[in-house]
Design a protein around this motif. Structure first.
Motif, short mmCIF file in Angstrom:
data_model
loop_
_atom_site.label_atom_id
_atom_site.label_comp_id
_atom_site.label_asym_id
_atom_site.label_seq_id
_atom_site.Cartn_x
_atom_site.Cartn_y
_atom_site.Cartn_z
N GLU A 225 -12.11 -13.42 3.65
CA GLU A 225 -12.76 -13.74 4.94
C GLU A 225 -14.05 -14.52 4.71
O GLU A 225 -15.13 -14.10 5.14
CB GLU A 225 -13.06 -12.45 5.71
CG GLU A 225 -11.86 -11.60 6.03
CD GLU A 225 -10.91 -12.22 7.05
OE1 GLU A 225 -11.13 -13.39 7.46
OE2 GLU A 225 -9.94 -11.55 7.40
N HIS B 28 0.84 -1.20 0.00
CA HIS B 28 0.00 0.00 0.00
C HIS B 28 0.88 1.25 0.00
O HIS B 28 1.86 1.30 0.74
CB HIS B 28 -0.90 -0.01 1.24
CG HIS B 28 -1.69 -1.28 1.37
ND1 HIS B 28 -2.94 -1.44 0.83
CD2 HIS B 28 -1.36 -2.48 1.92
CE1 HIS B 28 -3.36 -2.66 1.08
NE2 HIS B 28 -2.42 -3.32 1.73
N ASN B 29 0.49 2.21 -0.81
CA ASN B 29 1.22 3.49 -0.89
C ASN B 29 2.71 3.27 -1.12
O ASN B 29 3.54 3.96 -0.51
CB ASN B 29 0.99 4.32 0.38
CG ASN B 29 -0.48 4.44 0.72
OD1 ASN B 29 -1.30 4.69 -0.17
ND2 ASN B 29 -0.83 4.20 1.96
N GLN C 14 -9.87 -17.33 8.01
CA GLN C 14 -9.24 -17.31 9.34
C GLN C 14 -9.32 -18.67 10.00
O GLN C 14 -8.48 -19.03 10.80
CB GLN C 14 -9.95 -16.29 10.24
CG GLN C 14 -9.73 -14.85 9.84
CD GLN C 14 -8.33 -14.37 10.16
OE1 GLN C 14 -7.58 -15.01 10.89
NE2 GLN C 14 -7.95 -13.24 9.57
N VAL D 105 4.06 -5.11 1.56
CA VAL D 105 3.73 -5.96 2.71
C VAL D 105 3.82 -7.44 2.32
O VAL D 105 3.89 -8.31 3.18
CB VAL D 105 2.32 -5.66 3.30
CG1 VAL D 105 2.23 -4.25 3.82
CG2 VAL D 105 1.22 -5.91 2.30
N PRO E 197 -1.63 -15.47 9.95
CA PRO E 197 -2.11 -14.63 11.05
C PRO E 197 -2.56 -13.25 10.59
O PRO E 197 -2.30 -12.86 9.44
CB PRO E 197 -0.88 -14.51 11.97
CG PRO E 197 0.19 -15.30 11.37
CD PRO E 197 -0.22 -15.78 10.03
N ASN E 198 -3.19 -12.51 11.46
CA ASN E 198 -3.63 -11.14 11.14
C ASN E 198 -2.44 -10.31 10.66
O ASN E 198 -1.35 -10.37 11.22
CB ASN E 198 -4.22 -10.46 12.39
CG ASN E 198 -5.53 -11.09 12.80
OD1 ASN E 198 -5.65 -11.59 13.90
ND2 ASN E 198 -6.49 -11.11 11.91
N GLY E 199 -2.69 -9.55 9.61
CA GLY E 199 -1.66 -8.65 9.09
C GLY E 199 -0.62 -9.32 8.23
O GLY E 199 0.35 -8.68 7.80
N ALA E 200 -0.79 -10.60 7.93
CA ALA E 200 0.21 -11.34 7.14
C ALA E 200 0.26 -10.86 5.68
O ALA E 200 1.25 -11.07 4.99
CB ALA E 200 -0.08 -12.83 7.18
N GLY E 201 -0.83 -10.27 5.20
CA GLY E 201 -0.85 -9.78 3.82
C GLY E 201 -1.82 -10.52 2.92
O GLY E 201 -1.82 -10.34 1.70
N LYS E 202 -2.73 -11.29 3.51
CA LYS E 202 -3.66 -12.11 2.72
C LYS E 202 -4.59 -11.23 1.86
O LYS E 202 -4.74 -11.47 0.66
CB LYS E 202 -4.49 -13.02 3.64
CG LYS E 202 -3.64 -13.90 4.55
CD LYS E 202 -4.48 -14.74 5.48
CE LYS E 202 -5.34 -13.98 6.45
NZ LYS E 202 -4.58 -13.26 7.51
N THR E 203 -5.22 -10.25 2.51
CA THR E 203 -6.12 -9.37 1.75
C THR E 203 -5.35 -8.60 0.68
O THR E 203 -5.85 -8.41 -0.43
CB THR E 203 -6.83 -8.38 2.71
OG1 THR E 203 -7.64 -9.15 3.60
CG2 THR E 203 -7.71 -7.39 1.97
N THR E 204 -4.15 -8.21 1.00
CA THR E 204 -3.32 -7.48 0.03
C THR E 204 -3.09 -8.34 -1.22
O THR E 204 -3.15 -7.84 -2.35
CB THR E 204 -1.97 -7.09 0.68
OG1 THR E 204 -2.25 -6.30 1.84
CG2 THR E 204 -1.09 -6.32 -0.27
N1 LIG Z 1 -5.11 0.54 2.82
C1 LIG Z 1 -3.98 0.30 3.51
N2 LIG Z 1 -3.05 1.27 3.65
C2 LIG Z 1 -1.91 1.03 4.33
N3 LIG Z 1 -1.59 -0.16 4.89
C3 LIG Z 1 -2.47 -1.14 4.78
C4 LIG Z 1 -3.72 -0.98 4.09
N4 LIG Z 1 -4.40 -2.16 4.12
C5 LIG Z 1 -3.61 -3.01 4.83
N5 LIG Z 1 -2.46 -2.41 5.21
C6 LIG Z 1 -1.38 -3.03 5.98
O1 LIG Z 1 -0.86 -4.12 5.23
C7 LIG Z 1 -0.53 -5.21 6.10
C8 LIG Z 1 -1.23 -6.46 5.61
O2 LIG Z 1 -2.64 -6.25 5.69
P1 LIG Z 1 -3.68 -7.30 5.10
O3 LIG Z 1 -5.03 -6.74 5.34
O4 LIG Z 1 -3.29 -7.65 3.72
O5 LIG Z 1 -3.40 -8.55 6.04
P2 LIG Z 1 -4.31 -9.83 6.30
O6 LIG Z 1 -3.39 -10.99 6.34
O7 LIG Z 1 -5.43 -9.87 5.33
O8 LIG Z 1 -4.84 -9.51 7.76
P3 LIG Z 1 -6.24 -9.86 8.47
O9 LIG Z 1 -6.28 -11.35 8.61
O10 LIG Z 1 -6.12 -9.16 9.78
O11 LIG Z 1 -7.34 -9.30 7.61
C9 LIG Z 1 -0.95 -4.79 7.50
O12 LIG Z 1 0.20 -4.36 8.19
C10 LIG Z 1 -1.90 -3.64 7.28
O13 LIG Z 1 -1.83 -2.71 8.32
#
Ligand SMILES: Nc1ncnc2c1ncn2[C@@H]1O[C@H](COP(=O)(O)OP(=O)(O)OP(=O)(O)O)[C@@H](O)[C@H]1O
Length: 240
Positions: free
Chosen positions: A153, A13-14, A185, A18, A37-44
């Motif tokens: 999710e 992001h930006n 999850q 990640v 785990p949370n924040g691993a980058g899955k949604t990204t």
């Molecule tokens: N729009 C955004 N702008 C800046 N950073 C972001 C943005 N979206 C996510 N992040 C950061 O990118 C990292 C990965 O986030 P992401 O949502 O991909 O993780 P995740 O594995 O899907 O987590 P979760 O299971 O909690 O949803 C995190 O540190 C998050 O704070």
């Protein structure tokens, strides 16, 4: 040949990465779970595969064609159920399907495929349960006859009966050749549905394989994975 191919993908992001150097592919008819785990980058990863985010490095391809932007992704057959589901909560189930398919006739034709939704066709979506909304979100995503289905999710917060219906719907789509990549999850649900799974941690792929292989690897990874339950109903051991 893979339908969806992520090669040496760096995403974030930006301009801040990640996810780094990720290789991942999904074949037609295959269901792949993205765990971690949370924040691993899955949604990204899903956002980049769906064209919402541009890769910071590497490539996302659908049958060899680069994905650039949401419209291009849709044109290549990618359908994406985002976290939050993207439904119009003031409109009815039927109206949501109509909007998605741009046609009353298509919505009429589709509803009988989903008995749970057909029974609720004229109810406002905001009044549906979370499970019913998620079923509708997946039905809407499938209504455009995608080749690739991305779901974020998938079962979060849903009752077991809703999870069962949802898993059956996704399996049916895969059986018809749709390539599915989903974030989950709940490891047990993921391994129940998926053919393969990939585990991300701090943006890196730390394990992947068939669900059977991964179940064994997850045991070894449990220290980093203590926030999830392990397969076969065994709770992961939290750190001392
Ligand atoms: N729009 C955004 N702008 C800046 N950073 C972001 C943005 N979206 C996510 N992040 C950061 O990118 C990292 C990965 O986030 P992401 O949502 O991909 O993780 P995740 O594995 O899907 O987590 P979760 O299971 O909690 O949803 C995190 O540190 C998050 O704070």
């Amino acid at each position: 040949m893979s339908l969806l191919l992520l090669r040496e993908l760096t995403a974030g992001h930006n301009g801040v990465p990640v996810v780094r150097d990720l290789d991942l592919e999904v074949h037609p008819g295959e269901i792949v779970a993205l765990l971690g785990p949370n924040g691993a980058g899955k949604t990204t990863v899903l956002e980049t595969a769906g064209g919402v985010l541009q890769p910071l490095g590497g490539t996302v391809r659908v049958e060899g064609q680069p994905v650039r932007g949401v419209q291009r992704a849709a044109a290549l057959g990618v359908s994406y159920v985002r976290e939050g589901r993207g439904l119009f909560t003031q409109l009815t189930v039927r109206e949501n399907l109509q909007l998605r398919t741009h046609s009353r006739r298509s919505a009429r034709r589709l509803l009988p495929r989903y008995p749970v939704l057909e029974a609720l066709a004229d109810r406002r979506v905001g009044l549906l349960s979370g499970g019913e909304q998620q079923l509708l979100a997946v039905a809407c995503a499938l209504s455009v006859e995608p080749r690739i289905l991305l779901i974020d999710e998938m079962t979060m917060g849903l009752a077991p009966v809703a999870v069962k219906q949802l898993l059956a719907l996704v399996r049916e789509a895969a059986d018809q050749g749709v390539a599915v990549l989903f974030v989950e999850q709940h490891v047990q649900d993921a391994l129940r549905l998926a053919d393969r799974a990939c585990v991300l941690r701090h943006g890196e792929l730390v394990a992947q394989g068939t669900t059977e292989q991964l179940a064994e690897q997850l045991e070894a990874l449990h220290d980093s994975y203590f926030d999830m339950s392990l397969p076969h109903g065994r709770p992961a051991t939290p750190p001392a």
